[in-house]
Design an enzyme around this catalytic site. Structure first.
Site, PDB file in Angstrom:
ATOM      1  N   LEU A   1       0.867  -1.168   0.000  1.00  0.00           N
ATOM      2  CA  LEU A   1       0.000   0.000   0.000  1.00  0.00           C
ATOM      3  C   LEU A   1       0.905   1.219   0.000  1.00  0.00           C
ATOM      4  CD1 LEU A   1      -2.708  -0.968   2.677  1.00  0.00           C
ATOM      5  CD2 LEU A   1      -2.970  -0.988   0.194  1.00  0.00           C
ATOM      6  N   ASP A   2       0.581   2.206  -0.836  1.00  0.00           N
ATOM      7  CA  ASP A   2       1.436   3.396  -0.828  1.00  0.00           C
ATOM      8  C   ASP A   2       1.309   4.101   0.510  1.00  0.00           C
ATOM      9  OD1 ASP A   2      -0.634   5.700  -1.087  1.00  0.00           O
ATOM     10  OD2 ASP A   2      -1.199   4.309  -2.688  1.00  0.00           O
ATOM     11  N   ALA A   3       2.229   5.000   0.780  1.00  0.00           N
ATOM     12  CA  ALA A   3       2.317   5.621   2.109  1.00  0.00           C
ATOM     13  C   ALA A   3       1.020   6.319   2.506  1.00  0.00           C
ATOM     14  CB  ALA A   3       3.481   6.601   2.142  1.00  0.00           C
TER      15      ALA A   3
ATOM     16  N   THR B   1      -1.990   5.523   1.625  1.00  0.00           N
ATOM     17  CA  THR B   1      -3.129   4.595   1.719  1.00  0.00           C
ATOM     18  C   THR B   1      -3.007   3.801   3.007  1.00  0.00           C
ATOM     19  OG1 THR B   1      -3.243   4.407  -0.687  1.00  0.00           O
ATOM     20  CG2 THR B   1      -4.343   2.708   0.599  1.00  0.00           C
TER      21      THR B   1
END
Length: 324
Positions: A188-190, A192
């Site tokens: 998950l990107d930072a 999210t």
């Protein structure tokens, strides 16, 4: 001195003759002479019921129980020596008590390596055996770990970060220090937050991330603008992105408030920033994004940064989704 039976000296016929009495006594002793009836005549033989042979099997029309005639591989016959008894393995895996596990086996609800087990006493190798109950995979290896993490917003989806930024490895550092080698399933990107899985089963992690197994993932996205309900048809039909077309499996508009909309999206693709890029392409940039489900595993109500060990049913559903 014997008295005559009659005055004229003739014998009395009404009295039982001694010969008949002796015949009856002889018949009682098993002599071949015939028995007489009350009138003194030989008794007629009674018809005898035909007797069946003792070895003749009885035929039952009862319906056979489920799996009664299932073929059992001889390799699964009860063994002595190596391995652990199946009922003990099931009990240690948290399926049921040993007594209840024996009943599950009797009912034909337990499989080992794809074959139904019908006999008690089977020994299995917990390190290699694939055990299922009612078709659901049961993890019998003691050292396997399956964890659901609620990743906080702003944290990196890595086990360590060279720049010193907070990462999910910091949350499980005690487990890693204790010797557990954990893989994070996907990223998950930072910005999210939400559900990310951790496990030490490399095969499971690889398959969950591989697009060919199409494991669905569910997201809640807060986006700018008032979303029209027809947007779902557009996203399901597919949207052209810079790296190819992308589409969602399901779409639902949940709420509209203050010029922002809350939508629910289900898709199985795992390309980088796929949800954000999809919604941005249709004119609704993402303000907040939370992943709530991976397959049958839900995030739950834990606070960001908390861990929970997956239940037996959740683990079994993950293995089933990827064919393990």
């Amino acid at each position: 001195m014997n008295k005559p039976a009659r005055r004229d000296g003739t014998p009395d016929r009404k009295k039982r003759q001694p010969a008949a009495k002796s015949t009856k006594n002889t018949a009682r002793q098993g002599a071949p002479s015939k028995q007489l009836n009350k009138r003194g005549k030989p008794k007629s033989a009674k018809p005898q019921r035909a007797q069946t042979q003792a070895h003749t099997p009885k035929i039952s029309n009862a319906k056979p129980a489920k799996h009664q005639y299932s073929e059992v591989d001889r390799d699964l016959a009860p063994m002595k020596g190596d391995g652990v008894r199946l009922q003990k393995v099931l009990a240690q895996a948290g399926v049921a008590s040993r007594r209840a596990a024996e009943e599950l086996i009797d009912q034909g609800r337990v499989e080992v390596d794809g074959r139904i087990v019908l006999e008690q006493g089977l020994r299995v190798d917990p390190e290699n055996a694939v055990v299922r109950v009612d078709g659901i995979r049961v993890v019998v290896k003691k050292d396997l770990v399956h964890i659901a993490l609620n990743k906080p917003r702003g944290w990196q989806s890595t086990m360590s970060d060279d720049l010193g930024r907070p990462c999910i490895g910091d949350i499980v550092s005690e487990r890693v220090s204790a010797g557990q080698r954990l893989f994070h399933v996907g990223r998950l990107d930072a910005d999210t937050e939400g559900l990310i899985l951790l496990t030490n089963d490399g095969d499971l992690a690889h398959r969950l991330m591989h697009p060919s197994y199409e494991v669905p993932k569910t997201y809640l996205a807060t986006v700018n603008g008032v979303v029209d309900r027809s947007l779902g048809k557009t996203l399901k039909a597919g949207v052209e992105l810079e790296d190819g077309p992308a589409k969602v499996d399901a779409f639902q508009l949940l709420d509209i408030n203050g010029g922002k909309s809350l939508v629910k999206i289900v898709l199985h693709e795992g390309r980088k920033h796929i949800v954000r890029r999809l919604l941005d392409a249709v004119g609704h940039p993402v303000v907040r994004l939370v992943r709530t489900d991976i397959g049958a595993v839900a995030l739950g109500d834990g606070r960001p940064g908390t861990l929970r060990v997956l239940g037996r049913g959740e683990v079994g559903s993950l293995y089933g989704a990827v064919g393990l």
